[in-house]
Design a protein around this motif. Structure first.
Motif, short mmCIF file in Angstrom:
data_model
loop_
_atom_site.label_atom_id
_atom_site.label_comp_id
_atom_site.label_asym_id
_atom_site.label_seq_id
_atom_site.Cartn_x
_atom_site.Cartn_y
_atom_site.Cartn_z
N LYS A 1 0.86 -1.19 0.00
CA LYS A 1 0.00 0.00 0.00
C LYS A 1 0.89 1.24 0.00
CE LYS A 1 -4.03 -2.14 0.49
NZ LYS A 1 -5.15 -2.05 -0.47
N SER A 2 0.33 2.35 -0.45
CA SER A 2 1.06 3.62 -0.47
C SER A 2 0.21 4.72 0.14
CB SER A 2 1.46 4.01 -1.90
OG SER A 2 2.32 3.05 -2.46
N THR A 3 0.87 5.73 0.66
CA THR A 3 0.19 6.87 1.24
C THR A 3 1.09 8.08 1.12
OG1 THR A 3 -0.99 7.69 3.20
CG2 THR A 3 1.03 6.43 3.58
N GLY A 4 0.65 9.20 1.61
CA GLY A 4 1.46 10.41 1.55
C GLY A 4 0.69 11.59 2.09
N GLY A 5 1.36 12.73 2.19
CA GLY A 5 0.71 13.93 2.70
C GLY A 5 1.73 14.91 3.25
N LEU A 6 1.25 15.84 4.04
CA LEU A 6 2.10 16.81 4.71
C LEU A 6 2.66 16.21 5.98
CD1 LEU A 6 -0.07 19.99 4.18
CD2 LEU A 6 2.30 19.79 3.48
N SER A 7 3.95 16.37 6.22
CA SER A 7 4.59 15.78 7.39
C SER A 7 4.72 16.76 8.54
CB SER A 7 5.98 15.24 7.03
OG SER A 7 6.78 16.25 6.46
N ASN A 8 4.91 18.04 8.26
CA ASN A 8 5.06 19.02 9.34
C ASN A 8 5.08 20.44 8.76
OD1 ASN A 8 8.01 18.23 8.48
ND2 ASN A 8 8.16 20.25 9.41
N ILE A 9 4.85 21.38 9.65
CA ILE A 9 5.08 22.79 9.33
C ILE A 9 5.68 23.43 10.59
CG2 ILE A 9 2.65 23.27 9.88
CD1 ILE A 9 2.81 25.74 8.15
N ASN A 10 6.82 24.08 10.44
CA ASN A 10 7.53 24.69 11.56
C ASN A 10 7.87 26.15 11.23
OD1 ASN A 10 7.73 22.22 13.10
ND2 ASN A 10 9.37 21.59 11.71
N TYR A 11 7.82 26.98 12.24
CA TYR A 11 8.18 28.40 12.07
C TYR A 11 8.97 28.85 13.29
CZ TYR A 11 7.67 33.48 11.72
OH TYR A 11 7.92 34.83 11.66
N TRP A 12 10.16 29.39 13.04
CA TRP A 12 11.05 29.83 14.13
C TRP A 12 11.24 31.34 14.08
CZ3 TRP A 12 15.51 32.65 13.95
CH2 TRP A 12 16.28 32.71 15.13
N PHE A 13 11.29 31.96 15.26
CA PHE A 13 11.53 33.40 15.35
C PHE A 13 12.17 33.71 16.70
CE2 PHE A 13 7.32 32.21 16.65
CZ PHE A 13 7.06 32.93 17.81
N LYS A 14 12.56 34.94 16.90
CA LYS A 14 13.33 35.33 18.09
C LYS A 14 12.66 36.52 18.75
CE LYS A 14 18.28 35.15 19.18
NZ LYS A 14 18.31 33.71 19.41
N PHE A 15 12.43 36.43 20.06
CA PHE A 15 11.89 37.55 20.83
C PHE A 15 12.99 38.51 21.27
CE2 PHE A 15 8.35 34.51 21.66
CZ PHE A 15 7.32 35.29 21.18
N SER A 16 14.13 37.94 21.67
CA SER A 16 15.25 38.74 22.18
C SER A 16 16.51 37.90 22.06
CB SER A 16 14.99 39.13 23.64
OG SER A 16 15.11 38.00 24.50
N PRO A 17 17.70 38.45 22.33
CA PRO A 17 18.92 37.65 22.24
C PRO A 17 18.93 36.42 23.14
CG PRO A 17 19.46 39.99 22.29
CD PRO A 17 17.99 39.89 22.56
N TRP A 18 18.14 36.41 24.20
CA TRP A 18 18.13 35.27 25.13
C TRP A 18 16.85 34.45 25.07
CZ3 TRP A 18 14.13 35.60 28.61
CH2 TRP A 18 13.57 36.88 28.80
N TRP A 19 15.90 34.81 24.20
CA TRP A 19 14.61 34.14 24.15
C TRP A 19 14.22 33.88 22.70
CZ3 TRP A 19 9.43 36.76 26.04
CH2 TRP A 19 8.37 35.84 25.89
N SER A 20 14.16 32.59 22.33
CA SER A 20 13.78 32.18 20.99
C SER A 20 12.54 31.28 21.06
CB SER A 20 14.92 31.41 20.30
OG SER A 20 16.09 32.19 20.25
N ALA A 21 11.83 31.21 19.95
CA ALA A 21 10.59 30.44 19.95
C ALA A 21 10.38 29.73 18.62
CB ALA A 21 9.40 31.35 20.25
N SER A 22 9.54 28.70 18.66
CA SER A 22 9.16 27.96 17.46
C SER A 22 7.71 27.53 17.60
CB SER A 22 10.06 26.74 17.26
OG SER A 22 9.66 26.01 16.11
N ALA A 23 6.96 27.58 16.50
CA ALA A 23 5.57 27.15 16.49
C ALA A 23 5.35 26.27 15.28
CB ALA A 23 4.63 28.36 16.47
N GLY A 24 4.36 25.38 15.38
CA GLY A 24 4.12 24.53 14.22
C GLY A 24 3.00 23.54 14.42
N LEU A 25 2.75 22.78 13.38
CA LEU A 25 1.77 21.70 13.36
C LEU A 25 2.45 20.43 12.89
CD1 LEU A 25 -1.32 23.48 11.77
CD2 LEU A 25 -1.37 22.26 13.94
N ALA A 26 2.10 19.31 13.52
CA ALA A 26 2.69 18.03 13.16
C ALA A 26 1.75 16.91 13.57
CB ALA A 26 4.05 17.86 13.85
N PRO A 27 1.80 15.76 12.91
CA PRO A 27 0.98 14.62 13.34
C PRO A 27 1.48 14.06 14.66
CG PRO A 27 2.47 13.97 11.58
CD PRO A 27 2.60 15.45 11.71
#
Length: 412
Positions: free
Chosen positions: A101-127
């Motif tokens: 059998k075969s399948t497929g689709g989206l595996s993930n979406i990630n987004y990284w950004f920085k609040f300050s030199p000492w604070w970083s963040a990442s948000a996303g969707l994943a199974p």
């Protein structure tokens, strides 16, 4: 961030929503158990390195396996956006027959950004987990023989996460991922009672609306022109709820009886992991050891034998030469391998699980961004005692868009 990137993010979120409802038409016969096949939250870098990441810090790539790593991405990068797709081919082997059998689709979406030199963040969707199977068999039911049973299931539980990384002191970082699990899984067991002109169906439905939290820590040790990164991760587990319904239909599909059924509980285990990574200017060699306390797990609708699991993974990343004059000199290469014991024992039989992967990162947009190509091979199960061995081959493509200030990389 350029306007086209905002449009791309919004479009991908919409596509991911609809893909989450439609994908996993067929994933694995082993997804019949519990909430299905559980997936790790990863990036393209993790997947191409055999799933390692606990002790990995990279200044150019995301690493959701350890939230403490988000702060390793530094100036001049201001944003990173990543979306991945996959195509998977599965072959299922028994001692007497096989199927594909075969399948497929989206595996993930990630987004990284920085609040300050000492604070970083990442948000996303994943199974988080997926179910997809259809099994037909014949069994005895009381005095009746050759009664037809059909088992089918489908659905996904997804996770929306927000991660934060804090640089506590020099070389020491702390991270936390807060996830919201959502989605539904439906499993049906149908018994064809032809002699009674009726069909009995049991429906098991799991609806997830749950928060989860996991932590990470990393410490960097400078060794001349190299660095040794030590990392730990921990998750205290969670519990999901479900319901079981039963209904009796006649051959015209008219309902004869209907029972709302019992409440179900799925207790998932706590886990902890340790990782180590040797970092140089152009390469990373890393290894992870992860423990999951599956012997404490409990699924109220199934009598299953769980066992604690240990996973060992080793991965290597060659970063390429940022000053290369040729295009191929900028390319990054990755490979990795993992092995673990599966959490279930079926009929007293252990299910081996191992896999390997390799990938290449090809620079685009003047070297600021990349298209990552990954191939992986995984094997789960055994043909012993009439069980199923699943061989999976997966091809993944990830698009990584980075906003950088003050850097222009050249290639022919």
């Amino acid at each position: 961030m350029p306007r086209f990137t905002h449009v791309l993010i919004a479009g991908t979120l919409i596509l991911l929503h609809y893909s989450a409802q439609a994908q996993n038409i067929f994933s694995s016969p082993y997804s019949v158990y519990g909430i299905g096949m559980i997936n790790n939250r990863t990036s393209s870098m993790n997947r191409s390195m055999g799933g390692v990441g606990i002790g990995v810090q990279d200044d150019f790539n995301l690493n959701p396996l350890n939230p403490a790593s988000y702060g390793a991405i530094s100036s001049p990068i201001t944003h990173i956006y990543e979306v991945g797709l996959y195509v998977e081919s599965n072959k299922y082997q028994m001692s007497t027959r096989s199927d594909s059998k075969s399948t497929g689709g989206l595996s993930n979406i990630n987004y990284w950004f920085k609040f300050s030199p000492w604070w970083s963040a990442s948000a996303g969707l994943a199974p988080f987990s997926s179910v997809g199977y259809k099994i037909n068999t014949t069994r005895e039911l009381g005095a009746a023989s050759n009664v037809d049973y059909t088992y089918d299931g489908s659905g996904n539980i997804n996770q929306l996460y927000l991660g934060n990384s804090f640089n506590i002191v020099k070389n020491l970082s702390l991270g936390v991922n807060i996830s919201y699990l959502f989605g539904s899984i439906t499993k049906n067991e149908t018994i064809d009672l032809s002699n009674l002109s009726s069909v009995l169906t049991y429906e098991n439905k799991i609806v997830a609306r749950k928060m989860d939290i996991d932590f990470g820590l990393q410490y960097r040790i400078k060794i001349k022109n190299r660095a040794l990164v030590l990392g730990v991760v921990a998750d205290d587990g969670l519990t999901l709820r479900g319901t079981q319904k039963s209904a009796l239909y006649d051959q015209n599909a008219d309902t004869l009886t209907n029972d709302t059924g019992d409440k179900l509980k799925y207790k998932l285990p706590a886990s902890a992991g340790f990782g180590i990574g040797l970092h140089s200017k152009r390469s990373i060699l890393a290894a992870d050891l992860k423990f999951e306390n599956w012997s404490s797990a409990n699924f109220s609708d199934q009598e299953l034998t769980f066992q604690d699991t240990w996973k060992v993974a080793v991965g290597y990343l060659y970063k390429g030469n940022p000053n290369a004059e040729s295009y191929w000199g900028l390319a990054s290469l990755r490979t990795g391998f993992y092995v673990q014991n599966y959490q279930l024992k079926i009929d007293g039989t252990n299910l081996p699980l191992w896999g390997m992967s390799a990938g290449v990162s090809l620079p685009v947009f003047d070297g600021k961004s990349a298209i990552n190509l990954t191939y992986s091979y995984d094997r789960l199960g055994t043909t012993t005692n009439n069980l199923i061995r699943q061989n999976s081959q997966k091809i993944m493509i990830d698009v990584v868009i980075r906003d950088l200030w003050g850097i222009k990389r050249k290639f022919d």
